[in-house]
Design an enzyme around this catalytic site. Sequence first.
Site, mmCIF file in Angstrom:
data_model
loop_
_atom_site.group_PDB
_atom_site.id
_atom_site.type_symbol
_atom_site.label_atom_id
_atom_site.label_comp_id
_atom_site.label_asym_id
_atom_site.label_seq_id
_atom_site.Cartn_x
_atom_site.Cartn_y
_atom_site.Cartn_z
ATOM 1 N N HIS A 1 -1.922 7.987 6.384
ATOM 2 C CA HIS A 1 -2.253 6.698 5.783
ATOM 3 C C HIS A 1 -3.657 6.303 6.236
ATOM 4 O O HIS A 1 -4.458 5.847 5.427
ATOM 5 C CB HIS A 1 -1.216 5.653 6.175
ATOM 6 C CG HIS A 1 -1.371 4.354 5.471
ATOM 7 N ND1 HIS A 1 -1.395 4.248 4.096
ATOM 8 C CD2 HIS A 1 -1.536 3.088 5.939
ATOM 9 C CE1 HIS A 1 -1.551 2.976 3.742
ATOM 10 N NE2 HIS A 1 -1.650 2.250 4.842
ATOM 11 N N GLU B 1 -0.132 5.230 13.884
ATOM 12 C CA GLU B 1 0.168 6.473 13.169
ATOM 13 C C GLU B 1 -0.100 7.688 14.032
ATOM 14 O O GLU B 1 0.676 8.651 14.023
ATOM 15 C CB GLU B 1 -0.640 6.544 11.873
ATOM 16 C CG GLU B 1 -0.234 7.706 10.984
ATOM 17 C CD GLU B 1 -0.866 7.664 9.600
ATOM 18 O OE1 GLU B 1 -0.400 8.400 8.712
ATOM 19 O OE2 GLU B 1 -1.833 6.885 9.411
ATOM 20 N N LYS C 1 -9.166 8.367 2.899
ATOM 21 C CA LYS C 1 -9.760 7.029 2.779
ATOM 22 C C LYS C 1 -11.169 6.986 3.351
ATOM 23 O O LYS C 1 -11.936 6.068 3.040
ATOM 24 C CB LYS C 1 -8.873 6.002 3.472
ATOM 25 C CG LYS C 1 -7.550 5.721 2.760
ATOM 26 C CD LYS C 1 -6.773 4.630 3.481
ATOM 27 C CE LYS C 1 -5.459 4.297 2.763
ATOM 28 N NZ LYS C 1 -4.435 5.350 2.927
ATOM 29 N N PHE D 1 1.802 -3.583 3.845
ATOM 30 C CA PHE D 1 2.123 -4.907 4.352
ATOM 31 C C PHE D 1 3.601 -5.189 4.087
ATOM 32 O O PHE D 1 4.170 -4.745 3.086
ATOM 33 C CB PHE D 1 1.279 -5.974 3.652
ATOM 34 C CG PHE D 1 -0.135 -6.083 4.160
ATOM 35 C CD1 PHE D 1 -0.592 -5.338 5.234
ATOM 36 C CD2 PHE D 1 -1.022 -6.963 3.556
ATOM 37 C CE1 PHE D 1 -1.893 -5.457 5.698
ATOM 38 C CE2 PHE D 1 -2.329 -7.095 4.008
ATOM 39 C CZ PHE D 1 -2.769 -6.336 5.081
ATOM 40 N N CYS E 1 0.806 -1.224 0.000
ATOM 41 C CA CYS E 1 0.000 0.000 0.000
ATOM 42 C C CYS E 1 0.838 1.273 0.000
ATOM 43 O O CYS E 1 0.290 2.375 -0.015
ATOM 44 C CB CYS E 1 -0.966 -0.017 1.180
ATOM 45 S SG CYS E 1 -2.093 -1.427 1.124
ATOM 46 N N HIS F 1 -9.882 2.353 0.673
ATOM 47 C CA HIS F 1 -8.455 2.055 0.564
ATOM 48 C C HIS F 1 -8.168 1.454 -0.811
ATOM 49 O O HIS F 1 -8.543 0.318 -1.092
ATOM 50 C CB HIS F 1 -8.059 1.081 1.666
ATOM 51 C CG HIS F 1 -6.584 0.917 1.846
ATOM 52 N ND1 HIS F 1 -5.649 1.378 0.937
ATOM 53 C CD2 HIS F 1 -5.860 0.336 2.851
ATOM 54 C CE1 HIS F 1 -4.442 1.096 1.364
ATOM 55 N NE2 HIS F 1 -4.545 0.462 2.525
#
Length: 416
Positions: free
Chosen positions: A311, A322, A340, A404, A171, A345
């Site tokens: 993110h 975060e 998002k 990931f 991502c 996402h």
Amino acid sequence: MSGATSAQQDRRFDVAVTGLGLVTPAGIGIETNWERIVSGRSTAALDPALAGAAIPFVSRVPDFDAAEQLGREHAWRLDRFVQLALVAARQAVADAGLDAGRWDGARVAVVLGNSLGGTATFETQHQRLLAHGPQRVSPLLIPMFMMNMLSGQVAMDLGAKGPNLVTATACASGATAIGVGRELLRSGAADIVLAGASEAALSPAVLAGLNQLGALSHRVDDPATASRPFDADRDGFVAAEGAGILVLERMPDARARQARVRARISGYGASADAHHATAPDPTGAGVELAVRAALQDAAVLPQEVQHINAHGTSTKLNDATEARMVHRLFGATPAVTSTKGVIGHTLGAAGAIEAAYTVLAVERGLVPPTANLTKLEDGMEIDVVQGPAREAKVDVALSNSFGFGGQNAVLVVTAA
């Protein structure tokens, strides 16, 4: 910036963003996207194609007709992740005021990010293999499925003969692509770079896998409120598709041709958590390395950052990690948002699409809200924008992307 020494300023390498192309669940084109993002209205909805699935809702690009956009004879040979990218790339080139028929293609690079390749094509052809045997598998399976065909097809479409790469950092792929594209300009390997990402992996097997990981929201009764970054009641993300592409040029080159510069990419940082395949390091140490590297690259001090496009996936672990990292480095000063909440996402495309939104926030002095945020989780000591969009002078912003594998990429976007 004001906190940088003259030596740091001399080392800084600003890249001009002269064009944007956006094909996302918020719409096709810059203005359609920006209106939806600023409105804070979610795009998530039940999807008839997913009837019977455990999670039957996603965020898709609305009204996208590949045959109309690209021509039927061309479109049918391409997986959807490439179709989206071609439309976004053409938009970006036009927005930059460039003519692909007249440029020196050998000096034009394409660096695009992707995470999963042509999953819809692969799943369809695998079903055909099982039902009818190997002779019924399409000879186009491999060129439609391969990740590298993303940048390869864009290069063929636009006559870009310079370096041609696909970045795959999950991502973070889109942000990584922009960082790599900036380095190609710095090294002199290219004069123009089309940098960004595309993803269209809303196929049954991928969605089932994400659900089995516990990554997806289960708000089946109300999909529009499912993506809620930083909210106390968040329970996972909404899977989405989309493409975002930026045209990058060296600042002197952009000025020489009197191009409009929307904003600058002034810094890039990357790191690895080296912690877990799917979970972030809860200390945020890995992402902090990427943020600090990006700030150093841009010769920017933490107190100069006014906006962060987080993110912000709407998952329990990511948002908490975060938020702690942002507070530790920046306090509660920057206006934080996660787009998002509106578009879901977009996986490997997220970093590029969000970088484009960050460019627009800097250019227009408007920070979008985080959709569906009704109650900030206790302990999150950051300023997350909610409700209406916030007018603010933004000279320095960050765009955070984490993936990931613990792969992190951070961009510093500054005013033109």
